[in-house]
Write a protein that holds these residues in place. Structure first.
Motif, PDB file in Angstrom:
ATOM      1  N   VAL A 106      -8.138 -32.296 -14.545  1.00  0.00           N
ATOM      2  CA  VAL A 106      -8.027 -31.606 -13.257  1.00  0.00           C
ATOM      3  C   VAL A 106      -7.080 -30.420 -13.391  1.00  0.00           C
ATOM      4  O   VAL A 106      -7.381 -29.306 -12.936  1.00  0.00           O
ATOM      5  CB  VAL A 106      -7.554 -32.577 -12.160  1.00  0.00           C
ATOM      6  N   THR A 107      -5.925 -30.637 -14.010  1.00  0.00           N
ATOM      7  CA  THR A 107      -4.968 -29.553 -14.218  1.00  0.00           C
ATOM      8  C   THR A 107      -5.580 -28.451 -15.073  1.00  0.00           C
ATOM      9  O   THR A 107      -5.426 -27.253 -14.786  1.00  0.00           O
ATOM     10  CB  THR A 107      -3.693 -30.087 -14.882  1.00  0.00           C
ATOM     11  N   ALA A 110      -7.985 -26.374 -13.089  1.00  0.00           N
ATOM     12  CA  ALA A 110      -7.267 -25.534 -12.126  1.00  0.00           C
ATOM     13  C   ALA A 110      -6.683 -24.298 -12.811  1.00  0.00           C
ATOM     14  O   ALA A 110      -6.753 -23.179 -12.273  1.00  0.00           O
ATOM     15  CB  ALA A 110      -6.164 -26.343 -11.449  1.00  0.00           C
ATOM     16  N   ALA A 114      -7.953 -20.467 -12.083  1.00  0.00           N
ATOM     17  CA  ALA A 114      -6.994 -19.474 -11.606  1.00  0.00           C
ATOM     18  C   ALA A 114      -6.988 -18.229 -12.481  1.00  0.00           C
ATOM     19  O   ALA A 114      -6.659 -17.129 -12.020  1.00  0.00           O
ATOM     20  CB  ALA A 114      -5.590 -20.091 -11.563  1.00  0.00           C
ATOM     21  N   GLU A 121     -16.874 -26.714 -10.388  1.00  0.00           N
ATOM     22  CA  GLU A 121     -16.011 -27.087  -9.268  1.00  0.00           C
ATOM     23  C   GLU A 121     -15.463 -28.481  -9.546  1.00  0.00           C
ATOM     24  O   GLU A 121     -16.198 -29.386  -9.955  1.00  0.00           O
ATOM     25  CB  GLU A 121     -16.805 -27.063  -7.972  1.00  0.00           C
ATOM     26  N   THR A 122     -14.159 -28.655  -9.323  1.00  0.00           N
ATOM     27  CA  THR A 122     -13.467 -29.868  -9.777  1.00  0.00           C
ATOM     28  C   THR A 122     -12.550 -30.392  -8.684  1.00  0.00           C
ATOM     29  O   THR A 122     -11.874 -29.617  -7.998  1.00  0.00           O
ATOM     30  CB  THR A 122     -12.635 -29.569 -11.040  1.00  0.00           C
ATOM     31  N   ARG A 123     -12.526 -31.716  -8.527  1.00  0.00           N
ATOM     32  CA  ARG A 123     -11.600 -32.369  -7.598  1.00  0.00           C
ATOM     33  C   ARG A 123     -11.086 -33.665  -8.216  1.00  0.00           C
ATOM     34  O   ARG A 123     -11.773 -34.292  -9.028  1.00  0.00           O
ATOM     35  CB  ARG A 123     -12.302 -32.720  -6.274  1.00  0.00           C
ATOM     36  N   CYS A 189     -11.557 -37.658 -12.227  1.00  0.00           N
ATOM     37  CA  CYS A 189     -11.909 -36.243 -12.121  1.00  0.00           C
ATOM     38  C   CYS A 189     -13.383 -36.154 -11.753  1.00  0.00           C
ATOM     39  O   CYS A 189     -14.236 -36.713 -12.447  1.00  0.00           O
ATOM     40  CB  CYS A 189     -11.652 -35.548 -13.455  1.00  0.00           C
ATOM     41  N   GLN A 191     -16.556 -33.521 -10.999  1.00  0.00           N
ATOM     42  CA  GLN A 191     -16.995 -32.146 -11.204  1.00  0.00           C
ATOM     43  C   GLN A 191     -18.453 -31.984 -10.795  1.00  0.00           C
ATOM     44  O   GLN A 191     -19.265 -32.893 -10.977  1.00  0.00           O
ATOM     45  CB  GLN A 191     -16.823 -31.737 -12.669  1.00  0.00           C
TER      46      GLN A 191
END
Length: 338
Positions: A106-107, A110, A114, A121-123, A189, A191
């Motif tokens: 996840v990190t 992100a 950025a 897309e990830t959560r 995670c 995606q």
């Protein structure tokens, strides 16, 4: 002081031996160090060998199995001991903090997003309701452990499974599997699924060089490239300027010295699925049509490690030159706080 440690947890592999032999041939002092022979020490600070506590390497390469075969301690503790190795003056290949960030999927996603790098897309998800929301938004998803590896416990889900209760997009079997994964991991995670055209792309990066690139081509009926019963085949890749730019930007964003990227070619262009902070296996590609180096992947890897050693030596010399001698140190003020 050793020039290099290659830290491993299992028996030495072809890659470990080949890299050691290449470095040794260049005149470097190289030690193969089992992880379980290292202990953290406060005085003197560092991660030290039980049998040779005064041996501190200038550069350390920690092999992937130190993380993937970790038992008996939390993975965060492994990273903290590597912090101690760095604090003791060793240049850790890829660095402890970049490794920690990279191993958290996840990190990592992100950080890459950025930096403008295309990723799914990830959560992070902790409940069935949060997975339901991902299915509602994306239709088809991939769930994986946050600190996973080797595709263990990776599952692909599609909205509207068989036997889904009213108000849920999870089928009965999917809900059971999800419960087991969340019970074991606590958080996963999630995606958005990116179709892979029956193949994905692996790129090995050493320093500023793309050392190898090849397709994993599925032989499975479902198009999966991770099917145990249908091993994938290799195929050559043309490294375009666009692909090279994405790879270099991803490595830079994650502050990695070496790495291996898994990329899927979507309808909108390449998508980085994952950046691995370890290059653990390259023997099949060594001096093959997929090897893009002039002298072989092992030779290029050794050159990158040699560059890190030279940078470390320069830093140590500069630090010694800037350190004031006893006669030039500012006198301690008497009185006041101490």
């Amino acid at each position: 002081m050793s020039d290099f440690w290659i830290v491993e947890r299992t028996a030495s592999t072809w890659e470990t031996t080949a890299l050691r032999d290449r470095l040794t041939a260049s005149g470097a002092q190289v030690e193969l160090v089992p992880w379980d022979t290292l202990v953290p020490r406060c005085t003197p600070m560092g991660l030290r060998r039980v049998d040779q506590p005064d041996d501190v390497p200038r550069v350390a390469l920690v092999r992937a199995e130190v993380f993937t075969r970790n038992t008996g301690t939390d993975l965060s503790t492994v990273h903290e001991w590597l912090d101690l190795l760095e604090l003791g003056g060793t240049r850790l290949v890829n660095g402890s903090t970049p490794r920690r960030r990279c191993r958290n999927k996840v990190t990592q996603a992100a950080i890459l997003a950025a930096a403008g790098i295309p990723v799914p897309e990830t959560r992070a998800v902790r409940t069935a309701a949060e997975v339901d929301a991902c299915l509602a938004d994306w239709g088809e998803i991939v769930l994986k452990p946050v600190h996973g590896y080797a595709s263990i416990d990776v599952v692909q889900l599609r909205a509207g499974g068989r036997g889904a209760p009213a108000g849920s997009l999870l089928g009965m079997r999917e809900d059971t599997v999800l419960w087991g994964l969340l019970e074991h991991y606590g958080v996963l995670c999630a995606q958005k699924f990116v179709p892979n055209r029956r193949r994905d792309l692996r790129v090995i990066v050493l320093g500023d060089t793309i050392a190898a690139a090849f397709y994993h081509v599925s032989t499975a009926p479902d198009g999966s490239v991770r099917h145990f019963l249908y091993p994938y085949e290799w195929a050559p890749v043309t490294v375009t300027g666009a692909l090279r730019g994405i790879v270099q930007d991803a490595m830079s964003a994650l502050c990695l010295d070496v790495g291996a990227l898994d990329i899927v070619e979507s309808d909108d262009g390449p998508v980085v699925i994952e950046v691995n902070s370890d290059v653990s296996s390259w023997r099949p590609a060594e001096k093959s049509p997929y090897d893009l180096t002039p002298d072989g992947i092992t030779a290029r890897f050794a050159d990158v490690l040699g560059d890190l050693l030279n940078q470390t030596s320069v830093r140590h010399r500069t630090s010694a030159q800037q350190r004031p001698s006893a006669q030039h140190r500012a006198p301690r003020q008497e009185g006041g706080a101490r």
